[in-house]
Design a protein around this motif. Structure first.
Motif, short mmCIF file in Angstrom:
data_model
loop_
_atom_site.label_atom_id
_atom_site.label_comp_id
_atom_site.label_asym_id
_atom_site.label_seq_id
_atom_site.Cartn_x
_atom_site.Cartn_y
_atom_site.Cartn_z
N ALA A 1 -2.87 -34.06 16.17
CA ALA A 1 -3.19 -35.47 16.08
C ALA A 1 -3.59 -36.01 17.44
N VAL A 2 -4.52 -36.94 17.44
CA VAL A 2 -4.89 -37.69 18.64
C VAL A 2 -4.51 -39.14 18.35
N LEU A 3 -3.53 -39.64 19.09
CA LEU A 3 -2.94 -40.93 18.79
C LEU A 3 -2.97 -41.87 19.98
N THR A 4 -3.04 -43.17 19.69
CA THR A 4 -2.84 -44.19 20.71
C THR A 4 -1.69 -45.08 20.27
N THR A 5 -0.89 -45.51 21.24
CA THR A 5 0.21 -46.42 20.95
C THR A 5 0.19 -47.57 21.95
N GLY A 6 0.52 -48.74 21.46
CA GLY A 6 0.61 -49.87 22.36
C GLY A 6 1.79 -49.76 23.30
N GLY A 7 2.89 -49.17 22.80
CA GLY A 7 4.11 -49.03 23.58
C GLY A 7 4.05 -47.86 24.56
N SER A 8 4.94 -47.90 25.52
CA SER A 8 5.02 -46.85 26.54
C SER A 8 5.65 -45.59 25.97
N GLU A 9 5.52 -44.50 26.70
CA GLU A 9 6.14 -43.24 26.26
C GLU A 9 7.65 -43.36 26.19
N SER A 10 8.24 -44.12 27.11
CA SER A 10 9.70 -44.28 27.11
C SER A 10 10.20 -45.01 25.87
N ALA A 11 9.34 -45.80 25.23
CA ALA A 11 9.73 -46.51 24.01
C ALA A 11 9.86 -45.56 22.82
N TYR A 12 9.20 -44.41 22.92
CA TYR A 12 9.22 -43.42 21.83
C TYR A 12 10.17 -42.27 22.17
N GLN A 13 11.43 -42.63 22.38
CA GLN A 13 12.51 -41.69 22.65
C GLN A 13 13.72 -42.11 21.84
N LYS A 14 14.68 -41.24 21.71
CA LYS A 14 15.89 -41.55 20.94
C LYS A 14 16.56 -42.82 21.48
N GLU A 15 16.56 -42.98 22.81
CA GLU A 15 17.20 -44.13 23.42
C GLU A 15 16.24 -45.31 23.57
N GLY A 16 14.98 -45.14 23.18
CA GLY A 16 13.98 -46.17 23.38
C GLY A 16 13.91 -47.19 22.25
N TYR A 17 13.02 -48.14 22.43
CA TYR A 17 12.86 -49.24 21.49
C TYR A 17 12.52 -48.75 20.08
N ASN A 18 11.72 -47.70 19.98
CA ASN A 18 11.28 -47.20 18.67
C ASN A 18 12.16 -46.09 18.10
N ARG A 19 13.16 -45.63 18.86
CA ARG A 19 14.25 -44.77 18.37
C ARG A 19 13.85 -43.33 18.03
N PHE A 20 12.59 -43.05 17.89
CA PHE A 20 12.14 -41.71 17.53
C PHE A 20 11.00 -41.28 18.45
N THR A 21 10.88 -39.98 18.64
CA THR A 21 9.75 -39.45 19.41
C THR A 21 8.51 -39.43 18.52
N ILE A 22 7.36 -39.31 19.15
CA ILE A 22 6.12 -39.19 18.39
C ILE A 22 6.17 -37.97 17.49
N ARG A 23 6.67 -36.87 18.01
CA ARG A 23 6.73 -35.64 17.20
C ARG A 23 7.61 -35.84 15.97
N GLU A 24 8.70 -36.58 16.11
CA GLU A 24 9.56 -36.86 14.96
C GLU A 24 8.84 -37.76 13.95
N LEU A 25 8.09 -38.73 14.44
CA LEU A 25 7.37 -39.63 13.54
C LEU A 25 6.23 -38.92 12.81
N LEU A 26 5.76 -37.82 13.39
CA LEU A 26 4.70 -37.03 12.76
C LEU A 26 5.23 -35.99 11.76
N ALA A 27 6.54 -35.98 11.53
CA ALA A 27 7.14 -34.96 10.66
C ALA A 27 6.50 -34.89 9.27
N PRO A 28 6.20 -36.01 8.61
CA PRO A 28 5.56 -35.90 7.28
C PRO A 28 4.20 -35.21 7.34
#
Length: 201
Positions: A106-133
């Motif tokens: 996948a080639v993805l863009t996100t408005g949020g920072s990389e730190s937001a896409y971590q277990k401890e971040g605002y979005n709670r999940f990594t990009i790889r976890e969100l791509l699980a389906p």
């Protein structure tokens, strides 16, 4: 088409308003061996030509989804594409072997920072976890799932940084189409563009 090319399934429902994806996709459009397939331009009414899409998949070795991350998933048309094109008995199931052996990322863009896409971040999940389906979808189809190419923090991104990411995207495409991309070095990476210099040295 030779079975050695890259198919980019590009999905952006408002490309005219895009700051980042427009620059990214334009950077790879002229790369020899890359087919850019703009789904929203092709199917503004969502009336997907399944046979045409299946033929495109068969003609390419690498399949990419390129899109902004919408609500932790794909834009609606790309989900519709998956539902209709990846048919049982063709893409998966006992007799569904048409796509086996191909590669995907996948080639993805996100408005949020990389730190937001971590277990401890605002979005709670990594990009790889969100791509699980999507990863599981391609697993059922017998396709190798590679780490994504992710551009984080697009909301406040400056032009120079956008161009840098576009150059990196083109570099990856050129390496893939010339069979020089070091896929063996991507194992364990959170994203393909995590450190391109180390990949190519």
């Amino acid at each position: 088409m030779a079975d050695s090319e890259v198919l980019i399934l590009f999905a952006h429902p408002a490309l005219q308003n895009s700051r980042v994806n427009k620059v990214l996709i334009e950077a790879v459009m002229e790369v020899e061996g890359v087919t850019v397939h703009d789904l929203y331009e092709e199917y503004p009414d969502f009336a997907i030509d399944v046979k045409k899409e299946q033929s495109l998949l068969l003609a390419h070795s690498f399949i990419l989804f390129h899109h902004p991350l919408f609500w932790y998933s794909t834009p609606a048309l790309l989900k519709e594409w998956q539902d209709l094109v990846l048919q049982h008995g063709w893409a998966y199931g006992h007799d569904g072997t048409a796509l086996r052996g191909k590669k995907f990322f996948a080639v993805l863009t996100t408005g949020g920072s990389e730190s937001a896409y971590q277990k401890e971040g605002y979005n709670r999940f990594t990009i790889r976890e969100l791509l699980a389906p999507i990863e599981q979808t391609w697993y059922l189809c017998g396709i190798e799932f590679l780490p994504p190419f992710v551009v984080h923090g697009t909301l406040n991104m400056k032009k120079e940084e956008i161009l840098r990411h576009a150059t990196e995207y083109r570099r990856v495409m050129e390496a893939i189409t010339t069979n020089t991309f070091p896929f063996h070095k991507t194992v364990g990476l959170s994203r393909l563009n995590q450190d391109l210099e180390s990949l190519f040295t």
